[in-house]
Design a protein around this motif. Structure first.
Motif, PDB file in Angstrom:
ATOM      1  N   ALA A 106      33.381  68.946  51.819  1.00 54.22           N
ATOM      2  CA  ALA A 106      34.486  69.493  52.594  1.00 54.22           C
ATOM      3  C   ALA A 106      35.737  69.573  51.728  1.00 54.22           C
ATOM      4  N   PRO A 107      36.567  70.587  51.912  1.00 53.40           N
ATOM      5  CA  PRO A 107      37.802  70.694  51.130  1.00 53.40           C
ATOM      6  C   PRO A 107      38.685  69.454  51.237  1.00 53.40           C
ATOM      7  N   SER A 108      38.726  68.828  52.402  1.00 53.32           N
ATOM      8  CA  SER A 108      39.544  67.618  52.570  1.00 53.32           C
ATOM      9  C   SER A 108      39.070  66.496  51.655  1.00 53.32           C
ATOM     10  N   GLU A 109      37.769  66.420  51.417  1.00 54.24           N
ATOM     11  CA  GLU A 109      37.235  65.401  50.519  1.00 54.24           C
ATOM     12  C   GLU A 109      37.626  65.678  49.073  1.00 54.24           C
ATOM     13  N   ALA A 110      37.603  66.949  48.659  1.00 50.53           N
ATOM     14  CA  ALA A 110      38.044  67.294  47.310  1.00 50.53           C
ATOM     15  C   ALA A 110      39.498  66.902  47.105  1.00 50.53           C
ATOM     16  N   ARG A 111      40.328  67.159  48.105  1.00 44.23           N
ATOM     17  CA  ARG A 111      41.741  66.794  47.994  1.00 44.23           C
ATOM     18  C   ARG A 111      41.926  65.282  47.934  1.00 44.23           C
ATOM     19  N   ARG A 112      41.131  64.555  48.707  1.00 43.45           N
ATOM     20  CA  ARG A 112      41.228  63.086  48.684  1.00 43.45           C
ATOM     21  C   ARG A 112      40.865  62.522  47.326  1.00 43.45           C
ATOM     22  N   LEU A 113      39.756  62.998  46.773  1.00 46.36           N
ATOM     23  CA  LEU A 113      39.323  62.512  45.464  1.00 46.36           C
ATOM     24  C   LEU A 113      40.355  62.846  44.389  1.00 46.36           C
ATOM     25  N   ALA A 114      40.878  64.060  44.445  1.00 46.11           N
ATOM     26  CA  ALA A 114      41.892  64.466  43.458  1.00 46.11           C
ATOM     27  C   ALA A 114      43.114  63.566  43.541  1.00 46.11           C
ATOM     28  N   GLY A 115      43.508  63.217  44.752  1.00 47.82           N
ATOM     29  CA  GLY A 115      44.666  62.349  44.916  1.00 47.82           C
ATOM     30  C   GLY A 115      44.458  60.974  44.318  1.00 47.82           C
ATOM     31  N   ARG A 116      43.281  60.424  44.479  1.00 44.42           N
ATOM     32  CA  ARG A 116      43.014  59.103  43.901  1.00 44.42           C
ATOM     33  C   ARG A 116      42.985  59.144  42.384  1.00 44.42           C
ATOM     34  N   ALA A 118      44.650  61.155  40.529  1.00 45.90           N
ATOM     35  CA  ALA A 118      46.021  61.368  40.062  1.00 45.90           C
ATOM     36  C   ALA A 118      46.778  60.053  39.894  1.00 45.90           C
ATOM     37  N   GLU A 119      46.342  58.999  40.567  1.00 44.14           N
ATOM     38  CA  GLU A 119      46.985  57.695  40.433  1.00 44.14           C
ATOM     39  C   GLU A 119      46.948  57.190  38.996  1.00 44.14           C
ATOM     40  N   ARG A 120      45.937  57.627  38.236  1.00 38.84           N
ATOM     41  CA  ARG A 120      45.843  57.225  36.822  1.00 38.84           C
ATOM     42  C   ARG A 120      46.009  58.434  35.895  1.00 38.84           C
ATOM     43  N   ASN A 121      46.645  59.483  36.393  1.00 36.37           N
ATOM     44  CA  ASN A 121      46.892  60.689  35.587  1.00 36.37           C
ATOM     45  C   ASN A 121      45.598  61.291  35.040  1.00 36.37           C
ATOM     46  N   ILE A 122      44.567  61.288  35.869  1.00 32.16           N
ATOM     47  CA  ILE A 122      43.303  61.941  35.534  1.00 32.16           C
ATOM     48  C   ILE A 122      43.237  63.254  36.310  1.00 32.16           C
ATOM     49  N   HIS A 123      42.923  64.320  35.643  1.00 35.71           N
ATOM     50  CA  HIS A 123      42.855  65.632  36.269  1.00 35.71           C
ATOM     51  C   HIS A 123      41.539  65.788  37.037  1.00 35.71           C
ATOM     52  N   TYR A 124      41.607  66.535  38.130  1.00 36.26           N
ATOM     53  CA  TYR A 124      40.424  66.812  38.952  1.00 36.26           C
ATOM     54  C   TYR A 124      40.235  68.318  39.020  1.00 36.26           C
ATOM     55  N   LEU A 125      39.045  68.775  38.650  1.00 40.47           N
ATOM     56  CA  LEU A 125      38.710  70.188  38.791  1.00 40.47           C
ATOM     57  C   LEU A 125      37.651  70.312  39.874  1.00 40.47           C
ATOM     58  N   ASP A 126      38.034  70.971  40.950  1.00 44.72           N
ATOM     59  CA  ASP A 126      37.140  71.227  42.076  1.00 44.72           C
ATOM     60  C   ASP A 126      36.266  72.416  41.678  1.00 44.72           C
ATOM     61  N   ALA A 127      34.993  72.145  41.313  1.00 44.34           N
ATOM     62  CA  ALA A 127      34.190  73.173  40.643  1.00 44.34           C
ATOM     63  C   ALA A 127      32.763  73.228  41.151  1.00 44.34           C
ATOM     64  N   PRO A 128      32.557  73.571  42.418  1.00 46.36           N
ATOM     65  CA  PRO A 128      31.182  73.759  42.896  1.00 46.36           C
ATOM     66  C   PRO A 128      30.500  74.930  42.197  1.00 46.36           C
ATOM     67  N   ILE A 129      29.188  74.935  42.257  1.00 49.50           N
ATOM     68  CA  ILE A 129      28.387  75.856  41.454  1.00 49.50           C
ATOM     69  C   ILE A 129      27.380  76.607  42.316  1.00 49.50           C
ATOM     70  N   SER A 130      26.901  77.720  41.769  1.00 49.48           N
ATOM     71  CA  SER A 130      25.825  78.481  42.398  1.00 49.48           C
ATOM     72  C   SER A 130      24.974  79.100  41.312  1.00 49.48           C
ATOM     73  N   GLY A 131      23.674  79.257  41.611  1.00 49.80           N
ATOM     74  CA  GLY A 131      22.801  79.916  40.653  1.00 49.80           C
ATOM     75  C   GLY A 131      21.428  79.304  40.521  1.00 49.80           C
ATOM     76  N   GLY A 132      21.253  78.046  40.897  1.00 44.95           N
ATOM     77  CA  GLY A 132      19.942  77.429  40.829  1.00 44.95           C
ATOM     78  C   GLY A 132      19.628  76.823  39.478  1.00 44.95           C
ATOM     79  N   ALA A 133      18.485  76.132  39.435  1.00 43.17           N
ATOM     80  CA  ALA A 133      18.115  75.357  38.255  1.00 43.17           C
ATOM     81  C   ALA A 133      17.875  76.233  37.025  1.00 43.17           C
ATOM     82  N   VAL A 134      17.316  77.425  37.214  1.00 45.01           N
ATOM     83  CA  VAL A 134      17.035  78.299  36.067  1.00 45.01           C
ATOM     84  C   VAL A 134      18.329  78.706  35.386  1.00 45.01           C
ATOM     85  N   LYS A 135      19.312  79.130  36.171  1.00 48.54           N
ATOM     86  CA  LYS A 135      20.584  79.532  35.579  1.00 48.54           C
ATOM     87  C   LYS A 135      21.349  78.331  35.018  1.00 48.54           C
ATOM     88  N   ALA A 136      21.153  77.166  35.610  1.00 47.49           N
ATOM     89  CA  ALA A 136      21.772  75.963  35.050  1.00 47.49           C
ATOM     90  C   ALA A 136      21.259  75.710  33.640  1.00 47.49           C
TER      91      ALA A 136
END
Length: 307
Positions: A106-116, A118-136
């Motif tokens: 859920a988008p709210s979960e991505a925002r929560r994780l990013a906020g935590r 940020a407490e240690r100045n670590i960047h969060y990239l919200d980066a879900p994927i599509s394409g399946g195992a072959v394309k991976a």
């Protein structure tokens, strides 16, 4: 931490070495990265070591002294455990490093994780994927990403190695998660529709390979029909993408729609079919198993299941 191979290129960690994560880790190796991988499965770690990767026993060990950590797990709960659980990556990551999260959540979960982070100045990239195992494995995924400019810059080399297309959707975590849920909304409906249609064709006494040939050359075709129906025709339900994935993702979608007071009846109907299929004991099988549920309900015959 078990190190099997010497370090040479830029360093990254990949946490979650399932079918997607392993392919992405291999793509990074091909691109010249030194990759440290971690998974709860020893067999997964062994496969990665055999591919030329370094193996870490915990997320903390994997994340230590690397500039970018790629997390390829199932959901926000697992992502939270990777970061903040026992021997989690959070305390081991250095400030100004970037955590690339590819779980569907859920988008709210991505925002929560990013906020935590940020407490240690670590960047969060919200980066879900599509394409399946072959394309991976081919480094040809689609990445739907959002985050700060710094997060994108620090993850640039990694994204180039794993993706054919990276969409920069905005600077706020949660946008990528939202777009991924729109994709899953459509994917879940299309798979259920394909299963419904091909099983109805069987009930009507039609030749299923002929139906497949006609539909894939006609306006009723979809990527999911073309991709999933061959699983049904061959009776092979090896889980390339499991039923439980859509139990989870369409469940998240329904929660999001309810919060927005948005009607989503097609997604709700599809979710019921995935739930019924899971409840019948096929949750770990390929999502094309929804056709088997339609067959059981209707008395239609499908090609024999190859166990």
């Amino acid at each position: 931490m078990s190190i099997s191979h010497p370090s040479t290129g830029p360093a990254a960690a990949v946490i979650g070495l399932g079918s997607m994560g392993l392919g992405m880790a291999k793509s990074l190796l091909k691109a010249g990265f030194t990759v440290r991988g971690c998974d709860v499965s020893q067999a997964a770690k062994d496969r990665f070591s055999q591919a030329g990767g370094q193996v870490a026993d915990t997320p903390a060990e994997a994340a230590k002294d690397v500039g970018v950590v790629l997390c390829v797990v199932i959901n926000s709960t697992q992502t939270d455990g990777v970061l903040f659980g026992k021997n989690g990556a959070f305390q081991a990551m250095r400030p100004q490093s970037v955590f690339v999260s590819s779980a569907t959540m859920a988008p709210s979960e991505a925002r929560r994780l990013a906020g935590r982070l940020a407490e240690r100045n670590i960047h969060y990239l919200d980066a879900p994927i599509s394409g399946g195992a072959v394309k991976a494995a081919d480094g040809a995924l689609t990445v739907m990403a959002s985050g700060s400019r710094a997060a994108f810059e620090k993850a640039e080399g990694l994204l180039a190695a794993i993706a054919a297309k990276t969409y920069r959707l905005g600077d706020a975590p949660g946008i990528g998660a939202s777009v991924k849920m729109i994709n899953q909304h459509l994917a879940g409906i299309h798979i259920a529709a394909a299963c419904e249609a091909i099983t109805l064709a069987s009930k009507l006494g039609l030749d299923l390979p002929t139906v497949y040939e006609v539909i894939t050359a006609s306006a009723g075709n979809s990527w999911m029909f073309e991709n999933r129906v061959p699983h049904i025709l061959s009776g092979d339900y090896t889980p390339l993408s499991s039923v439980e994935i859509f139990v989870k993702d369409l469940g998240i979608l329904q929660d999001m729609a309810r919060m927005e007071r948005f009607p989503a009846p097609l997604a709700a109907a599809a979710l019921q079919m995935y739930l019924a299929t899971s409840g019948a004991g096929m949750g770990g099988d390929d999502d094309a198993s929804v056709a088997r549920t339609y067959a059981a309900l209707s008395g239609a015959s499908l090609p024999e299941h190859r166990s």
